[in-house]
Write a protein that holds these residues in place. Sequence first.
Motif, mmCIF file in Angstrom:
data_model
loop_
_atom_site.group_PDB
_atom_site.id
_atom_site.type_symbol
_atom_site.label_atom_id
_atom_site.label_comp_id
_atom_site.label_asym_id
_atom_site.label_seq_id
_atom_site.Cartn_x
_atom_site.Cartn_y
_atom_site.Cartn_z
ATOM 1 N N LYS A 156 19.159 58.422 15.682
ATOM 2 C CA LYS A 156 18.003 58.140 14.692
ATOM 3 C C LYS A 156 18.427 58.642 13.379
ATOM 4 O O LYS A 156 18.074 59.444 12.645
ATOM 5 C CB LYS A 156 16.678 58.675 15.077
ATOM 6 N N THR A 157 19.556 57.563 12.786
ATOM 7 C CA THR A 157 20.056 58.129 11.528
ATOM 8 C C THR A 157 20.227 56.766 10.560
ATOM 9 O O THR A 157 20.496 55.802 11.015
ATOM 10 C CB THR A 157 21.615 58.550 11.769
ATOM 11 N N ALA A 158 19.746 57.105 9.402
ATOM 12 C CA ALA A 158 19.824 56.012 8.338
ATOM 13 C C ALA A 158 20.748 56.606 7.277
ATOM 14 O O ALA A 158 20.709 57.832 6.922
ATOM 15 C CB ALA A 158 18.442 55.825 7.666
ATOM 16 N N VAL A 159 21.435 55.609 6.724
ATOM 17 C CA VAL A 159 22.405 56.085 5.584
ATOM 18 C C VAL A 159 22.289 55.244 4.336
ATOM 19 O O VAL A 159 21.677 54.252 4.250
ATOM 20 C CB VAL A 159 24.143 55.820 6.075
ATOM 21 N N ALA B 98 11.783 58.982 -0.289
ATOM 22 C CA ALA B 98 11.108 60.178 0.041
ATOM 23 C C ALA B 98 10.071 59.586 0.885
ATOM 24 O O ALA B 98 9.512 60.453 1.970
ATOM 25 C CB ALA B 98 10.498 60.832 -1.088
ATOM 26 N N GLN B 99 9.456 58.366 0.718
ATOM 27 C CA GLN B 99 8.325 57.950 1.649
ATOM 28 C C GLN B 99 8.923 57.799 3.053
ATOM 29 O O GLN B 99 8.186 58.143 4.028
ATOM 30 C CB GLN B 99 7.746 56.480 1.150
ATOM 31 N N LEU B 100 9.961 57.191 3.366
ATOM 32 C CA LEU B 100 10.462 56.969 4.669
ATOM 33 C C LEU B 100 10.807 58.357 5.287
ATOM 34 O O LEU B 100 10.411 58.339 6.742
ATOM 35 C CB LEU B 100 12.037 56.089 4.552
ATOM 36 N N PRO C 15 9.428 61.063 10.423
ATOM 37 C CA PRO C 15 10.001 62.583 10.382
ATOM 38 C C PRO C 15 11.183 62.791 11.562
ATOM 39 O O PRO C 15 11.906 63.817 11.501
ATOM 40 C CB PRO C 15 8.891 63.503 10.488
ATOM 41 N N ASP C 16 11.126 62.033 12.458
ATOM 42 C CA ASP C 16 12.071 62.256 13.669
ATOM 43 C C ASP C 16 13.491 61.488 13.162
ATOM 44 O O ASP C 16 14.328 61.473 14.258
ATOM 45 C CB ASP C 16 11.276 61.507 14.696
ATOM 46 N N ALA D 283 3.113 50.069 2.453
ATOM 47 C CA ALA D 283 3.107 49.443 3.879
ATOM 48 C C ALA D 283 4.053 48.435 4.219
ATOM 49 O O ALA D 283 4.675 48.459 5.362
ATOM 50 C CB ALA D 283 1.729 48.670 3.919
ATOM 51 N N SER D 284 4.613 47.812 3.188
ATOM 52 C CA SER D 284 5.607 46.757 3.309
ATOM 53 C C SER D 284 6.885 47.663 3.420
ATOM 54 O O SER D 284 7.682 47.103 4.479
ATOM 55 C CB SER D 284 5.746 45.788 1.980
ATOM 56 N N LEU D 285 7.209 48.733 3.025
ATOM 57 C CA LEU D 285 8.378 49.212 3.173
ATOM 58 C C LEU D 285 8.565 49.887 4.539
ATOM 59 O O LEU D 285 9.584 49.813 5.321
ATOM 60 C CB LEU D 285 8.593 50.626 1.958
ATOM 61 N N ASP D 286 7.198 50.485 4.887
ATOM 62 C CA ASP D 286 7.183 51.085 6.248
ATOM 63 C C ASP D 286 7.500 49.987 7.562
ATOM 64 O O ASP D 286 8.287 50.276 8.576
ATOM 65 C CB ASP D 286 5.842 51.776 6.617
#
Length: 362
Positions: free
Chosen positions: A208-211, A224-226, A231-232, A324-327
């Motif tokens: 579970k990694t985002a770069v 910061a929102q994401l 949190p996982d 909401a759109s970003l999530d």
Amino acid sequence: MHILVVSGHSPFSKRKVDLHFLADAWKTQGHTISFIRLGSSVLHSLISRSSDPRSVVSANRWYSSKDVRFFDWVPFFHFFKQPFRFLDRLFRLYPLQFPRHALQALPPAPDVIVVESGSGLALIPLFKKTFPEARIIYSVSDRLARLNVPPILHRIEKDVLPLCYIIRVPSPLMVQDFAGHGDVRVILHGLAIDLFSKEYPSPYRTEKTAVYVGDSLMDHDALAQLATNFPDWQFHVFGQGGANHPYPQNVTCYGEVGFEEIIPYIKHAAIGLALYTATQGGDYIRDSSMKMIQYRYCGLPQVVPDLYSPDDPRCCAYKIGDAASLDTAFRQAQAMGRSQSHDFYVADWVDTAAEFLKEQQV
């Protein structure tokens, strides 16, 4: 062929821009490369109370490294955004500061001079007068409006366009900017395919990694929102911009590191982030964003604002400022997963570099 590259980006920086890759490709093809670095001045250092080590070590003289000649030019003043309107007139005198001996010390004369967006535009008349046979290529790495340069530089750009042999743009959306100015050539950014084709061990401990690579127009609040809402997940950020931001603990900021060090983080990530802020005239970023090109080549689903989203089903678009759109976009990217097939074509930088040197098409 002798190619003179004029850029505001240091060739020794860990951060790589298109002209760095192009210069490396031209050198590999057997061309002689000289490099003039702009973008600093004594006055700016005094106003910003910053120090520039180049002004002490290597400014205003030629030196060689790895068979390439370099000239770091630090004049008394240069183009920079400032509140004093009277300085705009002073900026007109900018090219008069350039030391003539620097060009006289360039035998043989350059056959091609490549100037990127920015201060180098003001030197084009000097280059044309000194080297009348040289082909001048204006490589429009970014629109000047995006770079937030002083207004006078926009006027200088219009004045020097007739002196350019080729105007290169990295996006079809920029062609109309230069309508009526001869050979406007769309040459998309390339990719260091030799490096991206290598096998690298994964640097991650979890899937579970985002770069996030680079800090240009970086939307810190979106990141910061994401990180807060997921949190996982672990978020890995490369570039100077994120180093001092108070992110949640699941964000790791590496600062600027060598380009090849970043590649394993891209290749093994689950999601690529291109969280740009809005900017005037920035629509071309959908074609010119080097991180987005790298993500696409490696098969990553991307989270990107709809303003800059390319025509690619693997780009999960969101509206800037809409939480909401970003999530939702991030969840879509999670569900999509990384593709194992290289179905996105991008030219190697060697082929891209050759496009610059083709004969004029008009």
